[in-house]
Design an enzyme around this catalytic site. Structure first.
Site, PDB file in Angstrom:
ATOM      1  N   GLU A  34       0.890  -1.202   0.047  1.00  0.00           N
ATOM      2  CA  GLU A  34       0.034  -0.032   0.040  1.00  0.00           C
ATOM      3  C   GLU A  34       0.769   1.397  -0.015  1.00  0.00           C
ATOM      4  O   GLU A  34       1.773   1.420   0.763  1.00  0.00           O
ATOM      5  CB  GLU A  34      -0.890   0.101   1.215  1.00  0.00           C
ATOM      6  CG  GLU A  34      -1.780   1.273   1.335  1.00  0.00           C
ATOM      7  CD  GLU A  34      -2.380   1.629   0.094  1.00  0.00           C
ATOM      8  OE1 GLU A  34      -3.394   0.660  -0.243  1.00  0.00           O
ATOM      9  OE2 GLU A  34      -2.559   2.716  -0.457  1.00  0.00           O
ATOM     10  N   GLY A  39      -7.045   0.670   3.077  1.00  0.00           N
ATOM     11  CA  GLY A  39      -8.284   0.923   3.069  1.00  0.00           C
ATOM     12  C   GLY A  39      -8.810   1.646   1.717  1.00  0.00           C
ATOM     13  O   GLY A  39     -10.061   1.415   0.979  1.00  0.00           O
ATOM     14  N   GLY A  40      -8.094   2.239   0.994  1.00  0.00           N
ATOM     15  CA  GLY A  40      -8.074   2.846  -0.388  1.00  0.00           C
ATOM     16  C   GLY A  40      -9.384   3.929  -0.284  1.00  0.00           C
ATOM     17  O   GLY A  40      -9.868   4.545   0.676  1.00  0.00           O
ATOM     18  N   THR A  41     -10.076   3.984  -1.250  1.00  0.00           N
ATOM     19  CA  THR A  41     -10.824   5.234  -1.587  1.00  0.00           C
ATOM     20  C   THR A  41     -12.123   5.256  -0.778  1.00  0.00           C
ATOM     21  O   THR A  41     -12.243   6.023  -0.074  1.00  0.00           O
ATOM     22  CB  THR A  41     -11.198   5.200  -3.250  1.00  0.00           C
ATOM     23  OG1 THR A  41     -10.167   5.267  -4.171  1.00  0.00           O
ATOM     24  CG2 THR A  41     -12.134   6.377  -3.524  1.00  0.00           C
ATOM     25  N   CYS A  42     -12.606   3.952  -0.833  1.00  0.00           N
ATOM     26  CA  CYS A  42     -14.188   3.736  -0.122  1.00  0.00           C
ATOM     27  C   CYS A  42     -13.702   4.309   1.477  1.00  0.00           C
ATOM     28  O   CYS A  42     -14.684   5.081   1.822  1.00  0.00           O
ATOM     29  CB  CYS A  42     -14.423   2.279  -0.283  1.00  0.00           C
ATOM     30  SG  CYS A  42     -16.154   2.224   0.567  1.00  0.00           S
ATOM     31  N   HIS A 440     -46.020  -4.529   6.863  1.00  0.00           N
ATOM     32  CA  HIS A 440     -46.899  -3.187   6.852  1.00  0.00           C
ATOM     33  C   HIS A 440     -46.255  -2.486   7.933  1.00  0.00           C
ATOM     34  O   HIS A 440     -46.062  -2.947   9.253  1.00  0.00           O
ATOM     35  CB  HIS A 440     -48.216  -3.397   6.997  1.00  0.00           C
ATOM     36  CG  HIS A 440     -48.804  -2.053   7.108  1.00  0.00           C
ATOM     37  ND1 HIS A 440     -49.048  -1.065   5.938  1.00  0.00           N
ATOM     38  CD2 HIS A 440     -49.488  -1.607   8.094  1.00  0.00           C
ATOM     39  CE1 HIS A 440     -49.510  -0.111   6.473  1.00  0.00           C
ATOM     40  NE2 HIS A 440     -50.061  -0.140   7.952  1.00  0.00           N
TER      41      HIS A 440
HETATM   42  C1  LIG Z   1     -16.756  10.420  -3.337  1.00  0.00           C
HETATM   43  C2  LIG Z   1     -16.778   9.029  -3.683  1.00  0.00           C
HETATM   44  C3  LIG Z   1     -17.939   8.328  -3.132  1.00  0.00           C
HETATM   45  C4  LIG Z   1     -18.123   6.976  -3.502  1.00  0.00           C
HETATM   46  N1  LIG Z   1     -19.301   6.483  -2.620  1.00  0.00           N
HETATM   47  C5  LIG Z   1     -19.489   5.124  -3.082  1.00  0.00           C
HETATM   48  C6  LIG Z   1     -20.733   4.361  -2.376  1.00  0.00           C
HETATM   49  O1  LIG Z   1     -21.376   4.857  -1.910  1.00  0.00           O
HETATM   50  N2  LIG Z   1     -20.804   3.081  -2.590  1.00  0.00           N
HETATM   51  C7  LIG Z   1     -19.961   2.158  -3.580  1.00  0.00           C
HETATM   52  O2  LIG Z   1     -20.081   1.060  -3.780  1.00  0.00           O
HETATM   53  N3  LIG Z   1     -18.790   3.104  -3.986  1.00  0.00           N
HETATM   54  C8  LIG Z   1     -18.638   4.290  -3.978  1.00  0.00           C
HETATM   55  N4  LIG Z   1     -17.460   4.950  -4.513  1.00  0.00           N
HETATM   56  C9  LIG Z   1     -16.519   4.264  -5.198  1.00  0.00           C
HETATM   57  C10 LIG Z   1     -15.682   3.318  -4.452  1.00  0.00           C
HETATM   58  O3  LIG Z   1     -14.798   3.996  -3.545  1.00  0.00           O
HETATM   59  C11 LIG Z   1     -14.851   2.635  -5.334  1.00  0.00           C
HETATM   60  O4  LIG Z   1     -15.293   1.936  -6.395  1.00  0.00           O
HETATM   61  C12 LIG Z   1     -13.702   1.574  -4.348  1.00  0.00           C
HETATM   62  O5  LIG Z   1     -13.248   2.176  -3.389  1.00  0.00           O
HETATM   63  C13 LIG Z   1     -12.828   0.719  -5.304  1.00  0.00           C
HETATM   64  O6  LIG Z   1     -11.978  -0.095  -4.565  1.00  0.00           O
HETATM   65  P1  LIG Z   1     -10.769  -0.629  -5.262  1.00  0.00           P
HETATM   66  O7  LIG Z   1     -10.554  -1.598  -4.363  1.00  0.00           O
HETATM   67  O8  LIG Z   1     -10.848  -0.825  -6.968  1.00  0.00           O
HETATM   68  O9  LIG Z   1      -9.772   0.622  -5.216  1.00  0.00           O
HETATM   69  P2  LIG Z   1      -9.299   1.756  -4.110  1.00  0.00           P
HETATM   70  O10 LIG Z   1     -10.376   1.543  -3.060  1.00  0.00           O
HETATM   71  O11 LIG Z   1      -9.229   3.056  -4.848  1.00  0.00           O
HETATM   72  O12 LIG Z   1      -7.857   1.201  -3.398  1.00  0.00           O
HETATM   73  C14 LIG Z   1      -6.676   1.160  -4.318  1.00  0.00           C
HETATM   74  C15 LIG Z   1      -5.500   1.380  -3.302  1.00  0.00           C
HETATM   75  O13 LIG Z   1      -4.405   0.786  -4.088  1.00  0.00           O
HETATM   76  C16 LIG Z   1      -3.220   1.890  -3.575  1.00  0.00           C
HETATM   77  N5  LIG Z   1      -2.515   2.051  -4.742  1.00  0.00           N
HETATM   78  C17 LIG Z   1      -2.554   2.612  -5.980  1.00  0.00           C
HETATM   79  N6  LIG Z   1      -1.656   2.309  -6.559  1.00  0.00           N
HETATM   80  C18 LIG Z   1      -0.527   1.873  -6.033  1.00  0.00           C
HETATM   81  C19 LIG Z   1       0.657   1.494  -6.189  1.00  0.00           C
HETATM   82  N7  LIG Z   1       1.590   1.700  -7.205  1.00  0.00           N
HETATM   83  N8  LIG Z   1       1.428   0.764  -5.030  1.00  0.00           N
HETATM   84  C20 LIG Z   1       1.014   0.592  -3.890  1.00  0.00           C
HETATM   85  N9  LIG Z   1      -0.500   0.840  -3.561  1.00  0.00           N
HETATM   86  C21 LIG Z   1      -1.075   1.438  -4.563  1.00  0.00           C
HETATM   87  C22 LIG Z   1      -4.248   3.074  -3.398  1.00  0.00           C
HETATM   88  O14 LIG Z   1      -3.303   4.002  -2.441  1.00  0.00           O
HETATM   89  C23 LIG Z   1      -5.369   2.322  -2.521  1.00  0.00           C
HETATM   90  O15 LIG Z   1      -5.337   2.528  -1.471  1.00  0.00           O
HETATM   91  C24 LIG Z   1     -17.321   6.263  -3.989  1.00  0.00           C
HETATM   92  C25 LIG Z   1     -16.009   7.001  -4.648  1.00  0.00           C
HETATM   93  C26 LIG Z   1     -15.887   8.308  -4.450  1.00  0.00           C
HETATM   94  C27 LIG Z   1     -14.742   8.841  -4.938  1.00  0.00           C
END
Ligand SMILES: Cc1cc2nc3c(=O)[nH]c(=O)nc-3n(C[C@H](O)[C@H](O)[C@H](O)COP(=O)(O)OP(=O)(O)OC[C@H]3O[C@@H](n4cnc5c(N)ncnc54)[C@H](O)[C@@H]3O)c2cc1C
Length: 468
Positions: A34, A39-42, A440
């Site tokens: 990482e 935990g990434g984006t979500c 209901h």
């Molecule tokens: C504002 C917003 C609201 C959202 N609301 C919802 C919702 O209500 N419901 C829903 O289902 N989805 C929602 N989403 C979408 C959801 O967040 C994403 O679809 C989901 O997080 C994708 O997960 P992922 O595992 O593909 O990637 P991510 O969660 O993005 O994780 C990728 C990880 O990889 C890491 N990484 C990237 N490149 C490298 C590298 N080269 N080396 C090491 N680490 C790296 C990043 O730092 C990150 O931690 C929302 C998105 C946003 C932006």
């Protein structure tokens, strides 16, 4: 000397950690990498913090409407520092949960740093070299800042930097009238900001049916959100502390003056800095990694999961990717991406729950279909809650009676839609729901009623509107 692993996972988003858990517990020696926040984006800048803020905005709205419910209280505004602190606490708990889980996991080594392919079997993380016969890419995506005249002259926010906002923008201008823009727009309006959403298209979230787009616009307009549609030519400039967004629109004043600017104009995959060329992994023109139905890339032994493969843009699609890969690798269960049914929600209030095809897609498919629609003003539970905006609608195949798609824009819509989804997965006819006795008073109890009133799907969206 490169360290050898049975599996390497890049990214700790919504697929990577669960995959690490399954692979490690099956006895494999796993490395997970990482580069930023566990935990990434979500967890950090997406679903969890935004939905925590949506909950604060709902509380504000309820307080503003208290008198309608016979409750004596004077709404005196929102403490944005406390809104942010609550959001940070919820999001932080989730982040540390993922981090602690991975770092305490047997057979799993966590690397913190940027991962890059050196060859189809070798990854570098800083000075470290890791090798494996199985590499899983779960790198997610990031916000796009589009080419726009004047953008470099003005400060702007995106979904990540919005997470640091602990003050009330006086006038938040949002470029992009899709899911992210609409959620932030309603939220900040409820907190007390003036909000203007600028959208290039003729209608909001154009992939939805016209009636859904129109109803959402009306819901937000009722709360005082301003819209500038058909903004074909957006340019930005500074005027003192303000930001001026020039919009070449079909109507209205040519410029919008705001105190803060949020760009909600889409996302791109984090694949441009991954050294994919050294591995021979192919992407499409937009950088999404090309995968087959079981998420294998063009290179045997390398898989791509989550947003970076372009097969979904949601937490549940990323998690489902993990399930598909794990089932194929560990359970001899040939699950596929094409098995899944489109499902998602938009978390404005009331929320939109969506499954399967839109009505427009059903029409385009040419199959004979039946449709039903019911306004929330005719749903008892919605009336009792004082939340009667929106409608529910459904389309079914006229021959097989299988459900083709549904939209529930209304209170509880994000939850109620799941029962329709489950019947779709079961490939049961719509009569399964129609004949079920529902509790209901709930929104769900009107699903059988709506299904008892199906009519042939109108030939066009305009005909459907005319029919009511
Ligand atoms: C504002 C917003 C609201 C959202 N609301 C919802 C919702 O209500 N419901 C829903 O289902 N989805 C929602 N989403 C979408 C959801 O967040 C994403 O679809 C989901 O997080 C994708 O997960 P992922 O595992 O593909 O990637 P991510 O969660 O993005 O994780 C990728 C990880 O990889 C890491 N990484 C990237 N490149 C490298 C590298 N080269 N080396 C090491 N680490 C790296 C990043 O730092 C990150 O931690 C929302 C998105 C946003 C932006």
């Amino acid at each position: 000397m490169a360290k050898q692993y049975d599996a390497i996972i890049i990214g700790t988003g919504q697929a990577g950690p669960s995959l690490a858990g399954r692979l490690a517990s099956s006895g494999m020696n796993v490395a997970i990498i990482e580069r930023k926040l566990f935990g990434g984006t979500c967890v950090n800048t997406g679903c969890i913090p935004t939905k925590a803020m949506v909950a604060s905005a709902y509380a504000a709205r309820t307080a503003q409407r208290a008198a309608e419910y016979g409750v004596n209280t004077a709404f005196s505004g929102v403490d944005m520092k406390r809104v942010k602190a609550r959001k940070d606490q919820i999001s932080g708990q989730s982040r540390t949960g993922v981090e602690g889980w991975l770092k305490g996991m047997a057979n799993c080594t966590v690397y913190e740093g940027h991962a890059r392919f050196e060859s189809p079997r070798e990854i570098s993380v800083g000075a470290e070299r890791l090798q494996s016969e199985r590499i899983f890419i779960n790198v997610g995506g990031r916000a796009v800042a589009p080419e726009m005249p004047g953008l470099s002259e003005v400060p702007f926010l995106n979904n990540s930097s919005m997470m640091n906002v602990d003050f009330l923008p006086q006038h938040l201008v949002i470029i992009g009238g899709s899911y992210i823009g609409l959620e932030f727009g309603q939220m900040f309006r409820r907190f007390g900001s003036e909000v203007t959403i600028i959208e290039m298209g003729e209608r909001l979230i154009a992939r939805e049916d016209e009636d859904v787009s129109a109803a959402i616009k009306e819901i937000l307009e009722r709360e005082g959100v301003n819209f500038r549609m058909n903004a074909k030519c957006i340019g930005l400039a500074r005027r003192g502390d303000d930001i001026v967004a020039q919009v070449d629109c079909t109507s209205g004043a040519p410029g919008v003056v705001g105190s803060h600017l949020l760009l909600a104009t889409g996302r791109r995959p984090n694949t441009d800095d991954l050294g994919l060329d050294k591995a021979g992994v192919t992407t499409d023109k937009r950088g999404y990694i090309l995968v087959d139905d079981q998420l294998q890339t063009s290179v045997p032994g390398i898989w791509a999961l989550g947003d970076c493969n372009g097969k979904g843009a949601f937490t549940h699609t990323a998690y489902n990717d993990f399930e598909i890969v794990a089932a194929n690798l560990l359970d001899r269960d040939p699950r596929r991406v094409s098995d899944r049914i489109t499902a998602y929600a938009l978390y404005i209030d009331p929320p939109l729950g969506r499954v399967g095809m839109t009505e427009a897609e059903v029409r385009k498919s040419g199959r004979p279909a039946l449709a039903g629609k019911r306004p929330m003003t005719r749903v008892g539970r919605a009336i009792e809650k004082g939340e009667t905006q929106g409608f529910m609608k459904i389309a079914v195949d006229a021959k097989t009676h299988e459900i083709l798609g549904a939209a529930i824009l209304g209170t509880g819509g994000d939850e109620v839609i799941q029962s329709i989804l489950d019947v779709m997965y079961a490939k049961s006819p719509y009569t399964t729901i129609q004949r079920a006795m529902h509790i209901h008073p709930t929104v769900s109890e009107l699903l059988p009623t709506m299904l008892g009133e199906l009519r042939p799907l109108a030939a066009t969206a305009a005909d459907a509107r005319a029919a009511g």
